[in-house]
Design a protein around this motif. Structure first.
Motif, mmCIF file in Angstrom:
data_model
loop_
_atom_site.group_PDB
_atom_site.id
_atom_site.type_symbol
_atom_site.label_atom_id
_atom_site.label_comp_id
_atom_site.label_asym_id
_atom_site.label_seq_id
_atom_site.Cartn_x
_atom_site.Cartn_y
_atom_site.Cartn_z
ATOM 1 N N ARG A 66 -15.144 -18.302 -1.634
ATOM 2 C CA ARG A 66 -15.359 -18.949 -0.256
ATOM 3 C C ARG A 66 -14.694 -17.833 0.629
ATOM 4 N NH1 ARG A 66 -12.056 -23.910 -0.136
ATOM 5 N NH2 ARG A 66 -10.363 -22.193 0.537
ATOM 6 N N ASN A 67 -15.365 -17.292 1.733
ATOM 7 C CA ASN A 67 -15.129 -16.570 2.573
ATOM 8 C C ASN A 67 -14.291 -17.092 3.735
ATOM 9 O OD1 ASN A 67 -17.488 -17.508 3.821
ATOM 10 N ND2 ASN A 67 -17.076 -16.083 5.226
ATOM 11 N N ILE A 68 -13.624 -15.945 4.392
ATOM 12 C CA ILE A 68 -13.080 -16.247 5.819
ATOM 13 C C ILE A 68 -13.788 -15.464 6.770
ATOM 14 C CG2 ILE A 68 -11.018 -15.902 7.128
ATOM 15 C CD1 ILE A 68 -10.604 -18.256 5.328
ATOM 16 N N THR A 69 -14.310 -15.976 7.643
ATOM 17 C CA THR A 69 -14.943 -15.265 8.898
ATOM 18 C C THR A 69 -13.846 -14.912 9.851
ATOM 19 O OG1 THR A 69 -17.111 -16.126 8.522
ATOM 20 C CG2 THR A 69 -16.713 -15.291 10.727
ATOM 21 N N ASP A 70 -13.187 -13.798 9.809
ATOM 22 C CA ASP A 70 -12.114 -13.472 11.013
ATOM 23 C C ASP A 70 -12.746 -12.423 11.984
ATOM 24 O OD1 ASP A 70 -12.773 -11.351 8.976
ATOM 25 O OD2 ASP A 70 -10.502 -10.904 8.847
ATOM 26 N N ILE A 71 -14.107 -12.143 12.284
ATOM 27 C CA ILE A 71 -14.450 -11.683 13.392
ATOM 28 C C ILE A 71 -15.805 -12.327 13.910
ATOM 29 C CG2 ILE A 71 -15.748 -9.844 11.885
ATOM 30 C CD1 ILE A 71 -14.444 -9.490 15.679
ATOM 31 N N ASP A 72 -15.674 -12.625 15.009
ATOM 32 C CA ASP A 72 -16.864 -13.572 15.872
ATOM 33 C C ASP A 72 -16.586 -13.524 17.148
ATOM 34 O OD1 ASP A 72 -18.867 -15.700 14.935
ATOM 35 O OD2 ASP A 72 -17.695 -16.712 16.388
ATOM 36 N N ASP A 73 -17.529 -13.748 17.895
ATOM 37 C CA ASP A 73 -17.399 -14.132 19.243
ATOM 38 C C ASP A 73 -16.436 -15.309 19.660
ATOM 39 O OD1 ASP A 73 -18.821 -11.916 19.571
ATOM 40 O OD2 ASP A 73 -20.707 -12.967 20.425
ATOM 41 N N LYS A 74 -16.366 -16.080 19.006
ATOM 42 C CA LYS A 74 -15.552 -17.469 19.060
ATOM 43 C C LYS A 74 -14.376 -16.992 19.020
ATOM 44 C CE LYS A 74 -19.084 -21.076 17.674
ATOM 45 N NZ LYS A 74 -19.178 -21.990 16.866
ATOM 46 N N ILE A 75 -13.859 -16.217 17.778
ATOM 47 C CA ILE A 75 -12.356 -15.901 17.832
ATOM 48 C C ILE A 75 -12.178 -14.963 18.957
ATOM 49 C CG2 ILE A 75 -10.914 -14.668 16.267
ATOM 50 C CD1 ILE A 75 -12.787 -15.232 13.663
ATOM 51 N N MET A 76 -12.919 -14.107 19.072
ATOM 52 C CA MET A 76 -12.487 -13.209 20.488
ATOM 53 C C MET A 76 -12.264 -13.973 21.783
ATOM 54 S SD MET A 76 -15.650 -10.404 19.631
ATOM 55 C CE MET A 76 -15.662 -9.892 21.379
ATOM 56 N N LYS A 77 -12.986 -14.901 22.041
ATOM 57 C CA LYS A 77 -13.070 -15.872 22.921
ATOM 58 C C LYS A 77 -11.470 -16.680 23.264
ATOM 59 C CE LYS A 77 -15.041 -19.597 26.008
ATOM 60 N NZ LYS A 77 -13.565 -20.337 26.201
ATOM 61 N N ALA A 78 -11.293 -17.183 21.802
ATOM 62 C CA ALA A 78 -10.052 -17.913 21.606
ATOM 63 C C ALA A 78 -8.970 -17.103 21.886
ATOM 64 C CB ALA A 78 -10.151 -18.675 20.190
ATOM 65 N N ALA A 79 -8.853 -15.814 21.250
ATOM 66 C CA ALA A 79 -7.764 -14.835 21.485
ATOM 67 C C ALA A 79 -7.349 -14.635 23.083
ATOM 68 C CB ALA A 79 -8.050 -13.572 20.489
ATOM 69 N N ARG A 80 -8.746 -14.465 23.793
ATOM 70 C CA ARG A 80 -8.605 -14.187 25.201
ATOM 71 C C ARG A 80 -7.894 -15.511 25.881
ATOM 72 N NH1 ARG A 80 -13.599 -11.522 24.799
ATOM 73 N NH2 ARG A 80 -14.502 -13.617 25.417
ATOM 74 N N ASP A 81 -8.335 -16.415 25.740
ATOM 75 C CA ASP A 81 -7.864 -17.780 26.070
ATOM 76 C C ASP A 81 -6.290 -18.087 26.149
ATOM 77 O OD1 ASP A 81 -10.227 -18.097 27.125
ATOM 78 O OD2 ASP A 81 -10.932 -19.660 25.733
ATOM 79 N N GLY A 201 -19.227 -0.810 17.179
ATOM 80 C CA GLY A 201 -19.979 -2.177 17.253
ATOM 81 C C GLY A 201 -19.299 -3.147 16.123
ATOM 82 N N ARG A 202 -19.859 -4.087 15.989
ATOM 83 C CA ARG A 202 -19.560 -5.150 14.881
ATOM 84 C C ARG A 202 -20.597 -5.821 14.397
ATOM 85 N NH1 ARG A 202 -18.639 -7.138 20.238
ATOM 86 N NH2 ARG A 202 -19.334 -9.193 20.598
ATOM 87 N N PRO A 203 -20.435 -6.308 13.261
ATOM 88 C CA PRO A 203 -21.684 -6.909 12.422
ATOM 89 C C PRO A 203 -22.089 -8.561 13.070
ATOM 90 C CG PRO A 203 -19.749 -7.345 11.266
ATOM 91 C CD PRO A 203 -19.314 -6.341 12.485
ATOM 92 N N GLY A 204 -23.395 -8.800 12.743
ATOM 93 C CA GLY A 204 -23.557 -10.078 13.188
ATOM 94 C C GLY A 204 -23.285 -11.065 11.968
ATOM 95 N N TRP A 205 -23.017 -11.997 12.353
ATOM 96 C CA TRP A 205 -22.223 -13.476 11.419
ATOM 97 C C TRP A 205 -23.031 -13.159 10.041
ATOM 98 C CZ3 TRP A 205 -23.788 -19.045 11.979
ATOM 99 C CH2 TRP A 205 -22.991 -19.811 10.965
ATOM 100 N N HIS A 206 -24.518 -13.495 10.272
ATOM 101 C CA HIS A 206 -25.239 -13.770 8.949
ATOM 102 C C HIS A 206 -25.269 -12.353 7.861
ATOM 103 C CE1 HIS A 206 -26.905 -16.609 11.638
ATOM 104 N NE2 HIS A 206 -27.865 -15.688 12.096
ATOM 105 N N LEU A 207 -24.987 -11.464 8.651
ATOM 106 C CA LEU A 207 -24.856 -10.128 7.559
ATOM 107 C C LEU A 207 -23.468 -10.014 6.887
ATOM 108 C CD1 LEU A 207 -25.862 -7.143 6.964
ATOM 109 C CD2 LEU A 207 -24.164 -6.596 8.761
ATOM 110 N N GLU A 208 -22.591 -10.817 7.373
ATOM 111 C CA GLU A 208 -21.194 -10.862 6.862
ATOM 112 C C GLU A 208 -21.070 -11.401 5.375
ATOM 113 O OE1 GLU A 208 -18.875 -11.062 11.183
ATOM 114 O OE2 GLU A 208 -18.483 -12.654 9.470
ATOM 115 N N CYS A 209 -21.682 -12.443 5.244
ATOM 116 C CA CYS A 209 -21.890 -13.148 4.087
ATOM 117 C C CYS A 209 -22.717 -12.408 2.992
ATOM 118 C CB CYS A 209 -22.555 -14.555 3.992
ATOM 119 S SG CYS A 209 -21.116 -15.512 4.943
ATOM 120 N N SER A 210 -23.753 -11.981 3.357
ATOM 121 C CA SER A 210 -24.694 -11.204 2.423
ATOM 122 C C SER A 210 -23.989 -9.921 1.836
ATOM 123 C CB SER A 210 -25.919 -10.699 3.264
ATOM 124 O OG SER A 210 -26.780 -11.579 3.528
ATOM 125 N N ALA A 211 -23.324 -9.344 2.540
ATOM 126 C CA ALA A 211 -22.690 -8.014 2.057
ATOM 127 C C ALA A 211 -21.277 -8.461 1.272
ATOM 128 C CB ALA A 211 -21.780 -7.143 3.501
#
Length: 457
Positions: A66-81, A201-211
Motif C-alpha cells: 500500500r503506497n504513499i503518494t508523497d509528491i503531488d500538486d496538492k502537497i505542494m499547495k499545502a506546503a506553500r500555504d 520535472g516530476r511524474p504524473g500521479w498515475h505513473l507512480e503506482c504503475s512503477a
C-alpha cells in the motif's frame, strides 16, 4: 466454499485463483499525504486489511503493498500555504496516517513504497512507453497516447468520447488528443523536480503506482484495490501504462469499495461534512470505527452516522460481554474460525453476514454446556481475528467504554434476584426499572413458569 471475489473488470464474481499457486500479490492505493485522512480514506484500508487477513489464512505466500503518494500538486499547495518544506509536511502526515490506521486495527502492509523513492523506475517506464509508440514528448511534457491502446476504457467501461465528456480534462496545445494524460511534466524553479531526459520535472500521479507495482510485485499482480472513485481515471490509466509498457496483463482482479456518505449525504468539501479519522478517534475506540466500516458490504455505499457508530459500539459491547463471561475458560491457540463465518467471507468478503455469524457463535457460547464452551470461545476469537476485532482483553475493552464497564454475568444474576424480590414485594416499578436497566446493557429477560432466563442481544 472457495474464495470468490467481484472483479470490476469482468463485472461479476469469480473464483479467486492467483497467477502462481499459493502465492498472492496485492496492491492497494494509499493516501496522498497533505492532510489528515477522513473516514472515506479509511474504508479501503479496513476493507483490504480484512481481505489481507483472509488471504493469509488461506495462502502461504501473501505480499500486500500500500503506497504513499508523497509528491503531488496538492502537497505542494499545502506546503506553500503552511510555510513548510514539502518533505517535512509529507513525512508528518504519513506518520499521522500510519497512526490512524493502526488505531483501526489494520495490520501493517508488507511493503509501503513512497513515490519519491521510485523516480528511476518511473523514468524507465516512460522510456519503454516512448520506445513502443504509446507516449510522446512535447513542450517538456511526456504524455500517454490513449488512442494507441485499442481497449483503453475497458476497466471503467467507457468509450473515449464518454470519458472526455465526463471528466475534467486539461486541453493543452501540446496534446495530440484531448484525453492524453501526463506521464511527466516540467517543474518550476520553486517546485520539487528531478532530472530526466525531458528536463527537470516530476511524474504524473498515475505513473507512480504503475512503477511501484512493477518494482515490488512484478508485471502482473493478482489483486489491485481502492475506492470506486479511482476506477477512472486513475486505475484506467494505471492499466494502460502498465499493460503497454510491460507487454503483459497488469491485474487479474480489480476490486473497488463503495463510497462513504455522511448522515445520508455524499461526503464532499462543498458540504463541509468530512469526518476526519483522528477527530472520530477522540470520541470512539478505533475498533468501533472498524466495526462500523465493516457493517455494510464493501461494494455498497455506507451511510456513516452517529447511529451507526452507537450500534457498532453496542454490538461490540455485547460480543465482549459474552467473552468476559467465559474469560476463565482456556482455549487452544491454534483454533480455526467458524466454517459458516468463513463461508461468508469467502463470498466476496461479505462482512455483514460474517458479523451476524459472530453473534450466532456468541449466543451458542452463552447457551452451551461447559464442555462445549472452549471450542465455541476459540471459534469466536479466531473468527473475530479475521475481521480485526475481539482481540482485546474484555476488561480492557470495557474500561475504555462509555460510562464504565458492561454488566457481568454475576451482576445480571444479582439484579434478577432483586427483581424477583421486588415483584414479591409488589414493587412493580422497581421490577420494571431493573428490566429496563438490563435491556440498556444489552440483556434480555425471558420470564416463564420455570423462572427467569436471560440472554445478551
Amino acid at each position: 466454499m472457495a474464495l470468490q471475489l467481484y472483479n470490476t473488470f469482468s463485472g461479476q464474481k469469480e473464483p479467486f485463483q492467483p497467477l502462481v499457486e499459493d502465492r498472492v500479490r496485492m496492491y492497494v492505493c494509499g493516501p496522498t499525504v497533505y492532510n489528515r485522512v477522513h473516514i472515506g480514506n479509511a474504508r479501503p484500508a479496513v476493507v483490504f486489511d480484512t481481505l489481507y487477513r483472509l488471504l493469509k489464512a488461506q495462502f502461504s505466500d501473501v505480499v500486500y503493498a500500500r503506497n504513499i503518494t508523497d509528491i503531488d500538486d496538492k502537497i505542494m499547495k499545502a506546503a506553500r500555504d503552511q510555510g513548510e518544506e514539502i518533505g517535512a509536511l509529507s513525512a508528518r502526515f504519513s506518520q499521522a496516517y500510519f497512526e490512524d490506521m493502526a488505531a483501526l486495527n489494520n495490520l501493517e502492509p508488507d511493503i509501503i513504497p513512497y513515490a519519491t523513492q521510485h523516480l528511476p523506475e518511473m523514468i524507465e517506464m516512460i522510456e519503454a512507453l516512448l520506445e513502443k509508440g504509446h507516449a510522446y514528448a512535447a513542450d517538456g511534457h511526456v504524455l500517454f497516447a490513449v488512442e494507441s491502446m485499442p481497449d483503453y476504457g475497458k476497466l471503467s467501461k467507457r468509450s473515449l468520447d464518454d470519458m472526455l465528456a465526463g471528466a475534467r480534462v486539461e486541453v493543452a496545445p501540446y496534446k495530440k488528443y484531448a484525453g492524453d494524460f501526463v506521464l511527466w511534466k516540467p517543474s518550476k524553479d520553486d517546485e520539487p523536480g528531478w532530472d530526466s531526459p525531458w528536463g527537470r520535472g516530476r511524474p504524473g500521479w498515475h505513473l507512480e503506482c504503475s512503477a511501484m507495482i512493477k518494482k515490488h510485485l512484478g508485471d502482473t499482480i493478482d489483486i489491485h484495490g481502492g475506492g470506486r472513485d479511482l476506477t477512472f481515471p486513475h486505475h484506467e490509466n494505471e492499466r494502460a501504462q502498465s499493460c503497454c509498457a510491460n507487454g503483459a496483463d497488469f491485474v487479474r482482479y480489480w476490486m473497488h469499495n463503495g463510497y462513504v456518505n455522511i448522515e445520508g449525504e455524499k461526503m464532499s468539501k462543498s458540504l463541509g461534512n468530512f469526518r476526519m479519522v483522528n477527530d472520530l478517534l477522540q470520541q470512539y475506540p478505533g475498533e468501533v470505527l472498524r466495526f462500523a466500516l465493516l457493517s455494510a458490504h464493501y461494494r455498497s455505499e455506507l451511510n456513516f452516522s452517529a447511529d451507526l457508530l452507537d450500534q457498532a459500539w453496542r454490538s461490540l459491547d455485547t460480543l465482549y460481554g459474552f467473552l468476559r463471561d467465559v474469560e476463565q475458560i482456556a482455549v487452544d491457540g491454534d483454533a480455526s474460525a467458524d466454517t459458516v463465518f468463513l463461508a461468508a467471507l469467502d463470498d466476496d468478503l461479505n462482512t455483514p453476514v460474517a458479523i451476524g455469524e459472530l453473534h450466532r457463535i456468541a449466543r451458542e457460547l452463552n447457551k452451551a454446556e461447559e464442555a462445549g464452551k472452549p471450542r465455541l470461545k476459540a471459534a469466536l476469537l479466531a473468527s473475530g481475528q479475521l475481521l480485526g476485532i475481539l482481540q482485546q482483553d474484555p476488561e480492557t475493552w470495557f474500561k475504555q467504554a462509555r460510562g464504565g464497564e458492561s454488566i457481568s454475568e454475576k451482576e445480571i444474576e444479582q439484579l434478577i434476584v432483586e427483581r424477583q424480590q421486588s415483584k414479591k414485594d409488589k414493587n412493580y416499578a422497581r421490577a420494571d426499572e431493573i428490566r429496563e436497566e438490563l435491556k440498556a446493557q444489552g440483556v434480555v429477560l425471558e420470564d416463564s413458569r420455570e423462572g427467569t432466563k436471560w440472554r445478551r442481544e
